[in-house]
Design an enzyme around this catalytic site. Structure first.
Site, short mmCIF file in Angstrom:
data_model
loop_
_atom_site.label_atom_id
_atom_site.label_comp_id
_atom_site.label_asym_id
_atom_site.label_seq_id
_atom_site.Cartn_x
_atom_site.Cartn_y
_atom_site.Cartn_z
N GLY A 48 0.84 -1.18 0.00
CA GLY A 48 0.00 0.00 0.00
C GLY A 48 0.88 1.23 0.00
O GLY A 48 2.11 1.14 0.08
N TYR A 49 0.23 2.39 -0.07
CA TYR A 49 0.97 3.66 -0.17
C TYR A 49 0.52 4.63 0.90
O TYR A 49 -0.67 4.92 1.04
CB TYR A 49 0.77 4.28 -1.57
CG TYR A 49 1.51 3.48 -2.61
CD1 TYR A 49 2.80 3.82 -2.98
CD2 TYR A 49 0.93 2.37 -3.19
CE1 TYR A 49 3.50 3.06 -3.90
CE2 TYR A 49 1.62 1.61 -4.12
CZ TYR A 49 2.90 1.96 -4.47
OH TYR A 49 3.59 1.20 -5.38
N LEU A 50 1.49 5.13 1.66
CA LEU A 50 1.23 6.20 2.62
C LEU A 50 1.13 7.53 1.87
O LEU A 50 0.42 8.43 2.29
CB LEU A 50 2.33 6.26 3.67
CG LEU A 50 2.41 5.05 4.60
CD1 LEU A 50 3.70 5.05 5.39
CD2 LEU A 50 1.21 5.03 5.53
N GLU A 68 -3.30 4.83 1.99
CA GLU A 68 -4.35 5.33 1.11
C GLU A 68 -5.20 4.14 0.66
O GLU A 68 -4.73 3.00 0.67
CB GLU A 68 -3.73 6.01 -0.11
CG GLU A 68 -2.93 7.25 0.23
CD GLU A 68 -2.24 7.86 -0.98
OE1 GLU A 68 -2.42 7.37 -2.12
OE2 GLU A 68 -1.50 8.83 -0.79
#
Length: 156
Positions: free
Chosen positions: A29-31, A83
């Site tokens: 995932g992406y911060l 996100e």
């Protein structure tokens, strides 16, 4: 500053699987997924990673990359605050003529997409392509994992 140089290709057949020397499941995932800097959290097999990537150069082949191993527990905690959207894939390692191709077979919302990346020492380095490799998509932002999270392959 660490510089990553790689080319990315579509994969046109599953012949690579018989040539793979290993594989691992990856959940990420992406911060942050803004183009100027992506901050990725990844569980790769039994390891966790935090990676920061800068914006790519004009060709899309080179960009800053920093990565640090973290515990799986830390990675799983960070995935909870990422996100919306998760990348789920299996990465196969395929050795071909002095290069290791990382072939990613995507699942869930990106089902049907298979891409291969090869890291280079410089942008002009010649890449001998195996028969299962298709069109080059280096620099095409649609194929960045951070974009596939937002606009999955099945929605194209």
């Amino acid at each position: 500053m660490a510089q990553e140089i790689e080319r990315k290709y579509l994969v046109k057949s599953d012949l690579f699987k018989s040539q793979a020397v290993g594989s691992v499941r990856i959940i990420q995932g992406y911060l942050s997924s803004v183009p100027e800097r992506t901050v990725r959290v990844r569980v790769k097999g039994d390891k966790g990673f935090l990676t920061i990537k800068g914006i790519g150069n004009e060709s899309g082949a080179s960009r800053y990359e920093w990565e640090s191993e973290i515990s799986v527990a830390e990675a799983q905690d960070l995935l909870k605050i990422c996100e919306p959207g998760v990348i789920d894939k299996t990465r196969y390692l395929v050795e071909f003529e002095n290069h290791t191709f990382e072939v990613d077979e995507f699942y869930q919302q990106n089902q049907g997409l298979v891409v291969a990346e090869v890291e280079l020492t410089d942008e002009a380095q010649k890449v001998h392509k195996p028969s299962w490799l298709g069109k080059e998509v280096t620099g095409d932002r649609r194929y960045y994992n951070s974009m596939l999270m937002k606009q999955p392959f099945t929605s194209w």
